[in-house]
Design an enzyme around this catalytic site. Structure first.
Site, PDB file in Angstrom:
ATOM      1  N   LYS B  57      62.856   6.600 -54.790  1.00 46.72           N
ATOM      2  CA  LYS B  57      63.497   7.793 -53.957  1.00 46.72           C
ATOM      3  C   LYS B  57      63.024   8.263 -52.866  1.00 46.72           C
ATOM      4  O   LYS B  57      62.198   8.145 -52.175  1.00 46.72           O
ATOM      5  CB  LYS B  57      62.243   8.824 -55.231  1.00 46.72           C
ATOM      6  N   SER B 132      63.226  15.326 -61.458  1.00 50.83           N
ATOM      7  CA  SER B 132      64.146  15.065 -59.646  1.00 50.83           C
ATOM      8  C   SER B 132      63.889  14.056 -59.497  1.00 50.83           C
ATOM      9  O   SER B 132      64.784  13.830 -58.446  1.00 50.83           O
ATOM     10  CB  SER B 132      62.981  16.091 -58.917  1.00 50.83           C
ATOM     11  N   SER B 156      58.139  14.722 -62.979  1.00 49.91           N
ATOM     12  CA  SER B 156      60.206  14.420 -62.263  1.00 49.91           C
ATOM     13  C   SER B 156      59.882  12.481 -62.849  1.00 49.91           C
ATOM     14  O   SER B 156      61.280  11.852 -61.924  1.00 49.91           O
ATOM     15  CB  SER B 156      59.519  14.412 -60.834  1.00 49.91           C
TER      16      SER B 156
END
Lengths: 97, 462
Positions: B57, B132, B156
Site C-alpha cells: 500500500k 482504503s 481499511s
C-alpha cells in the site's frame, strides 16, 4: 451536543488547521461540519459519568528504545524532498522585516 | 515455479488488466525481475516468503520507490528508507512488485478518494474494491500479486478484503511496527496482510509481527504460532445481536451469509453464544471524532517546507502553510482535518474529543464483557456488498456508516480478520469478520481457516 456552525466558527477552525478557505467556501464547509456534528450527537445518549477517557489502547505505556546514539537521516537525505532549499537549509518566505 | 516465472506471470496480468483496474500507483517491474533473478540464483530457498510477490500500500515506505499515500500533496516524494515491515518482508525472501492505490491518507472506504483516480473491483469493474486499501485488495484479487500489505485504521484492510473475496487481517494494536508508515490516526493505525487464503495471510503476518525498537507502541508480547484445526470442538463463538439480529442497515444477503457461516461453524463443533455489544451504535461517532482529532495533529506535518507540495510564491510563512495545504490536500482530507481541529479546540474539546474517548472506553469494556462468555466473535465485515462506483462518493456520511462493524475492534485495539463466506444473489463477495481477544490472532486465524475452507473445500492449504 447540538452546535450551530456558522461562518465565524469555520473561519476560526480553518485558521487553527492552517487551511486557506475562501469566503465562498465557508457555507458549504459549515453545512458539512454541522451534518457530521449531528451524526456524532448520538454520543449524548451514553452516560459517561465517572468513566476515564481511553485515549490509547496501550494503557501500560510506551516502550521506548534504549537511549543510545544511532545514525539518523543525513542532511542530504533530510533535504532531498524539500520543495525549496538554500545553503543546506529549508527555505521559508522572509519572516523578519 | 521459479521466482522469475511467478514475477513474470504477475507482471503480465498487471500489463493486461491494470489499465482498467488501476490497482497500482507504481509498478517496479525491473526491480522485481532483478530481485527474482537473484532469489532464483540462491541455493537456499527456505525463507518463509521466498520468491513470493507482495504489493505494498502506498502509505508504507519502500526505499527507491515513490510514496504518495494517495495524495497529490506527496507527488514526487521518495522515502529515505524502508518501513520496518518492508525490511522484514525482504529479509523473508519476498519480491515487491509495486505500490498500490488508496483513499488519500487512508481516509475513505472505497478507494474513490485517491488523488490519482479510483481503483475498480476486479470481480466486477462497475463496483468499488472497498477502501482504503482497495489497491492492495484489487491487486491480489486480480492475481497481480500473491499477497499485499494494507493498513487499517477503522476497517481499511478488512472491508476491501471482504469486497474482493479475500482474507485480510488487522492485527492487535501494537503487534506490527508502524515505523515508516504514513500516520493517519496513531492510536488506531495498524499494518496487516491481505491474501487469497487465511493461511497465506498467516504466513505474511508471522513475518511482519513483533516488537520493533523504532516504534515505541510496538509490544514484545510473544507472537504465537497458529495451530491449524480440523474441527472447532469446545470453541465458543459469540454473536453480538447488534452485529446481526438487531443490526441497523444490514443487507438481507449479508445476513443470510452470516447465518450460513454460523451453521458451518456449529457443524464443525463450535458452540454459538449470543452476546451484546451495546455501544455498537455509538462506535462510528466515537471513531470519527478520535480518528479526525489525531489526523488533524498528524497531518500538520504537511507544511510545504520539508516535503510535499509548496504553493507558488507565498509572501508570508502563514500563507505558505495555508495555501500549500488547501491547494494539495483533497476535500475529504480537509473535511476530516477541520472536524478534528474543531473537536480539539478550546470550548469544544470536552464535549467532543474527551466525550468520544470516554465512549471509547465503554466500547472496549463491551468487548471485555463479551470475553466472559466466548473465545471470539463473528459478524459481518460490511453491512452491504460492494457498491457501484460513484454511488456513495457524494455523501460522506453515508460512506462513514459503512464502517459500522469494523470501527469497534479498532477503537478497542483488538485483532480482526475478514474471511470470505460466499457470494450474494448478484455473485458479489461477502466477508465475515472474526474478532479476537488482544494478541490472540492465532485463534481467529485458525477459526478463519476452518470457515474459509467450509465455503471452499478445494482451497489449497499450503
Amino acid at each position: 451536543m447540538a452546535v450551530h456552525v456558522d461562518a465565524n466558527i469555520v473561519r476560526q477552525v480553518a485558521k487553527l488547521a492552517k487551511l486557506s478557505l475562501t469566503d465562498a467556501e465557508l457555507p458549504d464547509v459549515a453545512r458539512d461540519l454541522e451534518r457530521v456534528l449531528a451524526l456524532v450527537a448520538v454520543l449524548d445518549e451514553v452516560d459517561v459519568a465517572g468513566v476515564a477517557p481511553l485515549v490509547h489502547p496501550h494503557e501500560q505505556g510506551l516502550q521506548p528504545r534504549a537511549d543510545v546514539p544511532h545514525v539518523g537521516l543525513t542532511q542530504a537525505q533530510a533535504l532531498a524532498n524539500a520543495p525549496a532549499q538554500d545553503g543546506g537549509c529549508f527555505l521559508t518566505p522572509r519572516v523578519i522585516g | 515455479m521459479t521466482a522469475t516465472a511467478h514475477v513474470e506471470a504477475c507482471l503480465s496480468r498487471i500489463a493486461a488488466r491494470d489499465g482498467e483496474i488501476a490497482a497500482f500507483l507504481h509498478v517496479d517491474a525491473e526491480g522485481a525481475r532483478a530481485r527474482a533473478s537473484a532469489l532464483d540464483a540462491q541455493p537456499d530457498r527456505s525463507a518463509p516468503l521466498h520468491g513470493l510477490t507482495i504489493a505494498v500500500k502506498d502509505n508504507i515506505a519502500v526505499a527507491g520507490q515513490p510514496l504518495t499515500a494517495g495524495s497529490r500533496m506527496l507527488a514526487g516524494y521518495m522515502p529515505p528508507r524502508d518501513a520496518t515491515v518492508v525490511a522484514r518482508l525482504l529479509a523473508a525472501g519476498a519480491v515487491l512488485v509495486g505500490k498500490t492505490n488508496m483513499d488519500e491518507f487512508g481516509m475513505g472506504s472505497s478507494t474513490e478518494l485517491s488523488g490519482f483516480g479510483p481503483t475498480r473491483n476486479p470481480l466486477d469493474v462497475t463496483r468499488v474494491p472497498g477502501g482504503s486499501s482497495g489497491g492492495s485488495a484489487a491487486a491480489v484479487a486480480a492475481d497481480m500479486a500473491w499477497a499485499a500489505l494494507g493498513t487499517d485504521t477503522g476497517g481499511s484492510i478488512r472491508q476491501p478484503a471482504a469486497f474482493c473475496g479475500l482474507a485480510g487481517l488487522k492485527p492487535t494494536y501494537g503487534r506490527v511496527s508502524r515505523s515508516g508508515v504514513v500516520a493517519y490516526a496513531s492510536s488506531l493505525d495498524q499494518v496487516g496482510p491481505l491474501a487469497r487464503t487465511v493461511r497465506h495471510v498467516a504466513r505474511v503476518y508471522a513475518v511482519i509481527a513483533g516488537r520493533d525498537p523504532l516504534d515505541a507502541t510496538s509490544t514484545d508480547e510473544p507472537v504465537s504460532a497458529v495451530t491449524w484445526r480440523a474441527d472447532l470442538a469446545g470453541l465458543r463463538i459469540g454473536v453480538a445481536r447488534e452485529h446481526l439480529a438487531a443490526a441497523e442497515g444490514l443487507d438481507a444477503d449479508v445476513k443470510q451469509r452470516m447465518e450460513a457461516a454460523l451453521d458451518a461453524l456449529r457443524t464443525r463443533g463450535a458452540v454459538i453464544v449470543p452476546v451484546s455489544l451495546p455501544h455498537t451504535r455509538h462506535a462510528i461517532a466515537a471513531y470519527y471524532l478520535v480518528a479526525t482529532a489525531e489526523a488533524s495533529a498528524n497531518l500538520s506535518r504537511y507544511d510545504g517546507l520539508r516535503y510535499g507540495q509548496r504553493a507558488p510564491n507565498p509572501q508570508t510563512l502563514d500563507a505558505l502553510y495555508t495555501h500549500s495545504r488547501a491547494d494539495a490536500l483533497g476535500k475529504e482530507v480537509q473535511r476530516r482535518i477541520l472536524l478534528g481541529t474543531f473537536a480539539l479546540s478550546a470550548g469544544f474539546q470536552d464535549a467532543f474529543y474527551q466525550k468520544a474517548c470516554r465512549v471509547r472506553r465503554k466500547i472496549a469494556d463491551d468487548f471485555t464483557q463479551a470475553w466472559q462468555s466466548c473465545d471470539l466473535l463473528l459478524g459481518p465485515t460490511s453491512p452491504v456488498p460492494p457498491w457501484r462506483l460513484g454511488e456513495k462518493v457524494a455523501d460522506p456520511l453515508a460512506m462513514y456508516l459503512m464502517d459500522a462493524f469494523t470501527v469497534g475492534p479498532s477503537l478497542a485495539g483488538l485483532p480482526a480478520l475478514a474471511v470470505p463466506v460466499g457470494v450474494d444473489s448478484q455473485r458479489l463477495p461477502i466477508g465475515a469478520q472474526l474478532i479476537g481477544r488482544a494478541f490472540d490472532e492465532a485463534t481467529i486465524l485458525a477459526v478463519g481457516d476452518v470457515l474459509q475452507r467450509a465455503f471452499d473445500p478445494t482451497l489449497e492449504v499450503a
